[in-house]
Design a protein around this motif. Sequence first.
Motif, PDB file in Angstrom:
ATOM      1  N   PRO A   4     -18.624  13.364  -5.587  1.00  0.00           N
ATOM      2  CA  PRO A   4     -18.525  14.824  -5.699  1.00  0.00           C
ATOM      3  C   PRO A   4     -17.085  15.287  -5.488  1.00  0.00           C
ATOM      4  N   THR A   5     -16.739  16.301  -6.226  1.00  0.00           N
ATOM      5  CA  THR A   5     -15.373  16.826  -6.112  1.00  0.00           C
ATOM      6  C   THR A   5     -15.287  17.796  -4.942  1.00  0.00           C
ATOM      7  N   THR A   6     -14.131  17.826  -4.336  1.00  0.00           N
ATOM      8  CA  THR A   6     -13.913  18.765  -3.240  1.00  0.00           C
ATOM      9  C   THR A   6     -12.958  19.847  -3.704  1.00  0.00           C
ATOM     10  N   GLY A  46     -10.129  33.237   0.753  1.00  0.00           N
ATOM     11  CA  GLY A  46     -11.549  33.549   0.829  1.00  0.00           C
ATOM     12  C   GLY A  46     -12.391  32.562   0.042  1.00  0.00           C
ATOM     13  N   PHE A  47     -11.895  32.169  -1.117  1.00  0.00           N
ATOM     14  CA  PHE A  47     -12.587  31.158  -1.912  1.00  0.00           C
ATOM     15  C   PHE A  47     -12.634  29.836  -1.168  1.00  0.00           C
ATOM     16  N   THR A  56     -18.470  22.057   0.031  1.00  0.00           N
ATOM     17  CA  THR A  56     -17.746  21.370  -1.034  1.00  0.00           C
ATOM     18  C   THR A  56     -16.272  21.204  -0.716  1.00  0.00           C
ATOM     19  N   ALA A  57     -15.816  21.742   0.411  1.00  0.00           N
ATOM     20  CA  ALA A  57     -14.441  21.527   0.874  1.00  0.00           C
ATOM     21  C   ALA A  57     -14.525  20.988   2.301  1.00  0.00           C
ATOM     22  N   THR A  58     -13.604  20.109   2.636  1.00  0.00           N
ATOM     23  CA  THR A  58     -13.642  19.483   3.959  1.00  0.00           C
ATOM     24  C   THR A  58     -12.681  20.124   4.945  1.00  0.00           C
ATOM     25  N   ASN A  59     -11.808  20.985   4.480  1.00  0.00           N
ATOM     26  CA  ASN A  59     -10.851  21.627   5.390  1.00  0.00           C
ATOM     27  C   ASN A  59     -11.294  23.058   5.658  1.00  0.00           C
ATOM     28  N   ARG A  60     -11.637  23.341   6.882  1.00  0.00           N
ATOM     29  CA  ARG A  60     -12.089  24.678   7.240  1.00  0.00           C
ATOM     30  C   ARG A  60     -10.971  25.478   7.891  1.00  0.00           C
TER      31      ARG A  60
END
Length: 83
Positions: A4-6, A46-47, A56-60
């Motif tokens: 899966p893409t991040t 925001g996105f 879907t993203a690992t950096n919060r």
Amino acid sequence: MPAPTTHNWAGVVGLCLGILALLLDVTMVLARVGIWVSYVAAFMSGFGMSEARVGTATNRTLPIVAMLLSATALAVTIVVQSV
């Protein structure tokens, strides 16, 4: 099955644009351009935060810092434009 893409790029783009907007506003060279750059930075941040919330993203942390930086750039723009 492909991996899966991040969407980690959204936070990075928001941070880079936030830094650019803050530099444009502080130097008062292109403060009117800086306000538009900070709007785009806030949108990208925001996105990035929504993608991190969905998973879907690992950096919060990066989009949060980018959002704070773009909000600071907007505040500096308001101060610079009023002077």
